[in-house]
Design a protein around this motif. Sequence first.
Motif, PDB file in Angstrom:
ATOM      1  N   TYR A 101       3.728  -4.134   4.298  1.00 41.52           N
ATOM      2  CA  TYR A 101       4.316  -2.846   3.930  1.00 41.52           C
ATOM      3  C   TYR A 101       4.186  -1.831   5.067  1.00 41.52           C
ATOM      4  O   TYR A 101       5.083  -0.998   5.265  1.00 41.52           O
ATOM      5  CB  TYR A 101       3.668  -2.307   2.661  1.00 41.52           C
ATOM      6  N   ILE A 102       3.097  -1.895   5.815  1.00 38.90           N
ATOM      7  CA  ILE A 102       2.958  -0.998   6.974  1.00 38.90           C
ATOM      8  C   ILE A 102       4.009  -1.344   8.020  1.00 38.90           C
ATOM      9  O   ILE A 102       4.590  -0.454   8.659  1.00 38.90           O
ATOM     10  CB  ILE A 102       1.532  -1.086   7.563  1.00 38.90           C
ATOM     11  N   SER A 103       4.297  -2.620   8.183  1.00 36.15           N
ATOM     12  CA  SER A 103       5.345  -3.032   9.116  1.00 36.15           C
ATOM     13  C   SER A 103       6.714  -2.541   8.650  1.00 36.15           C
ATOM     14  O   SER A 103       7.537  -2.102   9.461  1.00 36.15           O
ATOM     15  CB  SER A 103       5.352  -4.558   9.259  1.00 36.15           C
ATOM     16  N   TYR A 104       6.966  -2.605   7.330  1.00 30.31           N
ATOM     17  CA  TYR A 104       8.221  -2.052   6.801  1.00 30.31           C
ATOM     18  C   TYR A 104       8.329  -0.570   7.142  1.00 30.31           C
ATOM     19  O   TYR A 104       9.384  -0.088   7.553  1.00 30.31           O
ATOM     20  CB  TYR A 104       8.285  -2.209   5.279  1.00 30.31           C
ATOM     21  N   GLU A 105       7.222   0.147   6.938  1.00 29.97           N
ATOM     22  CA  GLU A 105       7.224   1.591   7.210  1.00 29.97           C
ATOM     23  C   GLU A 105       7.523   1.860   8.676  1.00 29.97           C
ATOM     24  O   GLU A 105       8.354   2.706   9.013  1.00 29.97           O
ATOM     25  CB  GLU A 105       5.856   2.184   6.818  1.00 29.97           C
ATOM     26  N   GLU A 151      12.881   1.538  -3.751  1.00 35.08           N
ATOM     27  CA  GLU A 151      13.042   1.692  -5.202  1.00 35.08           C
ATOM     28  C   GLU A 151      12.820   0.352  -5.896  1.00 35.08           C
ATOM     29  O   GLU A 151      12.178   0.272  -6.953  1.00 35.08           O
ATOM     30  CB  GLU A 151      14.435   2.249  -5.517  1.00 35.08           C
ATOM     31  N   LYS A 152      13.322  -0.722  -5.280  1.00 37.69           N
ATOM     32  CA  LYS A 152      13.132  -2.065  -5.854  1.00 37.69           C
ATOM     33  C   LYS A 152      11.700  -2.556  -5.632  1.00 37.69           C
ATOM     34  O   LYS A 152      11.108  -3.181  -6.517  1.00 37.69           O
ATOM     35  CB  LYS A 152      14.131  -3.039  -5.226  1.00 37.69           C
ATOM     36  N   LEU A 153      11.155  -2.289  -4.448  1.00 38.81           N
ATOM     37  CA  LEU A 153       9.783  -2.721  -4.149  1.00 38.81           C
ATOM     38  C   LEU A 153       8.770  -2.103  -5.108  1.00 38.81           C
ATOM     39  O   LEU A 153       7.742  -2.700  -5.406  1.00 38.81           O
ATOM     40  CB  LEU A 153       9.408  -2.341  -2.712  1.00 38.81           C
ATOM     41  N   LEU A 154       9.069  -0.888  -5.571  1.00 39.50           N
ATOM     42  CA  LEU A 154       8.141  -0.155  -6.439  1.00 39.50           C
ATOM     43  C   LEU A 154       8.379  -0.399  -7.931  1.00 39.50           C
ATOM     44  O   LEU A 154       7.693   0.183  -8.758  1.00 39.50           O
ATOM     45  CB  LEU A 154       8.238   1.350  -6.134  1.00 39.50           C
ATOM     46  N   TYR A 159       1.971   1.917  -6.851  1.00 42.06           N
ATOM     47  CA  TYR A 159       1.851   1.946  -5.394  1.00 42.06           C
ATOM     48  C   TYR A 159       2.440   0.663  -4.830  1.00 42.06           C
ATOM     49  O   TYR A 159       2.642  -0.319  -5.552  1.00 42.06           O
ATOM     50  CB  TYR A 159       0.378   2.090  -4.977  1.00 42.06           C
ATOM     51  N   LEU A 160       2.694   0.653  -3.531  1.00 38.79           N
ATOM     52  CA  LEU A 160       3.394  -0.472  -2.929  1.00 38.79           C
ATOM     53  C   LEU A 160       2.704  -1.806  -3.181  1.00 38.79           C
ATOM     54  O   LEU A 160       3.353  -2.806  -3.487  1.00 38.79           O
ATOM     55  CB  LEU A 160       3.546  -0.250  -1.415  1.00 38.79           C
ATOM     56  N   ASN A 161       1.380  -1.825  -3.050  1.00 34.44           N
ATOM     57  CA  ASN A 161       0.640  -3.065  -3.224  1.00 34.44           C
ATOM     58  C   ASN A 161      -0.026  -3.154  -4.598  1.00 34.44           C
ATOM     59  O   ASN A 161      -0.944  -3.926  -4.799  1.00 34.44           O
ATOM     60  CB  ASN A 161      -0.416  -3.206  -2.112  1.00 34.44           C
ATOM     61  N   GLY A 162       0.449  -2.308  -5.517  1.00 35.71           N
ATOM     62  CA  GLY A 162      -0.136  -2.269  -6.855  1.00 35.71           C
ATOM     63  C   GLY A 162      -1.168  -1.171  -6.979  1.00 35.71           C
ATOM     64  O   GLY A 162      -1.118  -0.367  -7.901  1.00 35.71           O
ATOM     65  N   GLU A 163      -2.117  -1.126  -6.037  1.00 37.25           N
ATOM     66  CA  GLU A 163      -3.121  -0.070  -5.977  1.00 37.25           C
ATOM     67  C   GLU A 163      -2.974   0.683  -4.664  1.00 37.25           C
ATOM     68  O   GLU A 163      -2.482   0.137  -3.668  1.00 37.25           O
ATOM     69  CB  GLU A 163      -4.528  -0.672  -6.087  1.00 37.25           C
ATOM     70  N   PHE A 164      -3.409   1.935  -4.651  1.00 39.84           N
ATOM     71  CA  PHE A 164      -3.322   2.766  -3.453  1.00 39.84           C
ATOM     72  C   PHE A 164      -3.974   2.065  -2.265  1.00 39.84           C
ATOM     73  O   PHE A 164      -5.067   1.514  -2.377  1.00 39.84           O
ATOM     74  CB  PHE A 164      -4.015   4.111  -3.698  1.00 39.84           C
ATOM     75  N   ASN A 193      11.605   5.462  -9.229  1.00 44.14           N
ATOM     76  CA  ASN A 193      10.364   4.809  -8.804  1.00 44.14           C
ATOM     77  C   ASN A 193       9.806   5.454  -7.539  1.00 44.14           C
ATOM     78  O   ASN A 193       8.597   5.657  -7.417  1.00 44.14           O
ATOM     79  CB  ASN A 193      10.597   3.314  -8.557  1.00 44.14           C
ATOM     80  N   VAL A 194      10.692   5.762  -6.618  1.00 40.57           N
ATOM     81  CA  VAL A 194      10.290   6.407  -5.369  1.00 40.57           C
ATOM     82  C   VAL A 194       9.752   7.815  -5.640  1.00 40.57           C
ATOM     83  O   VAL A 194       8.732   8.226  -5.084  1.00 40.57           O
ATOM     84  CB  VAL A 194      11.473   6.447  -4.374  1.00 40.57           C
ATOM     85  N   LYS A 195      10.427   8.535  -6.512  1.00 39.08           N
ATOM     86  CA  LYS A 195       9.987   9.890  -6.846  1.00 39.08           C
ATOM     87  C   LYS A 195       8.586   9.878  -7.462  1.00 39.08           C
ATOM     88  O   LYS A 195       7.716  10.668  -7.068  1.00 39.08           O
ATOM     89  CB  LYS A 195      10.973  10.553  -7.809  1.00 39.08           C
TER      90      LYS A 195
END
Length: 201
Positions: A101-105, A151-154, A159-164, A193-195
Amino acid sequence: MTIKLIGYTASGPVLRVIICLRELGLSYELEPPATYQSLKDEDYIANKHPFGKMPVLFDDDFRVTESRVICRYLASKYQGKHNTTNLIPNDVHQAALVDQYISYELSYYDPPLSKIVYNEKFAKRFQNKDPDQEVIKQSREELAKVLDVYEKLLEGKEYLNGEFSLADLAICPGTYYAYDTVTHADLWDSRPNVKNWWNRL
């Protein structure tokens, strides 16, 4: 233990490290460079950052640069020592997903976001340039497509990985500038989801 962070608090990458330090409950000294021009001085390049950038973090005698790398280092060394914050999971698979996810960012989320923030918040202030409206328009279109993926990932997750985790922390500075200070909140608010994710962050 002495942690020294070199950089300006207006810088998104520097803020990313500050957020990480605070999440981990670490004390640190902030040392702003004398001027932006001083980042290109021979001494700075030789002893701080080889490309004349910031942030730079010194942990006693250890020096590390690049905000995402600094955050990974801090989490790897200090998480769990001053509080219960866990930015990188202990499970190797979950940790790999955080890095993913950091790489996506870094690859998809940050490039259009940075162009928007630079043009609207910093171009005039630091380089006396008017915002390039065409770049802003194109970057908004690119970021909208990226946020459609987020939006789909979330879906079904807070949170992106389930937990912060560090994956969520990484997006905070740039998103704050685009959402709260240069009126592009609609890009996040139009995706439920993003919001909700950004509101939690």
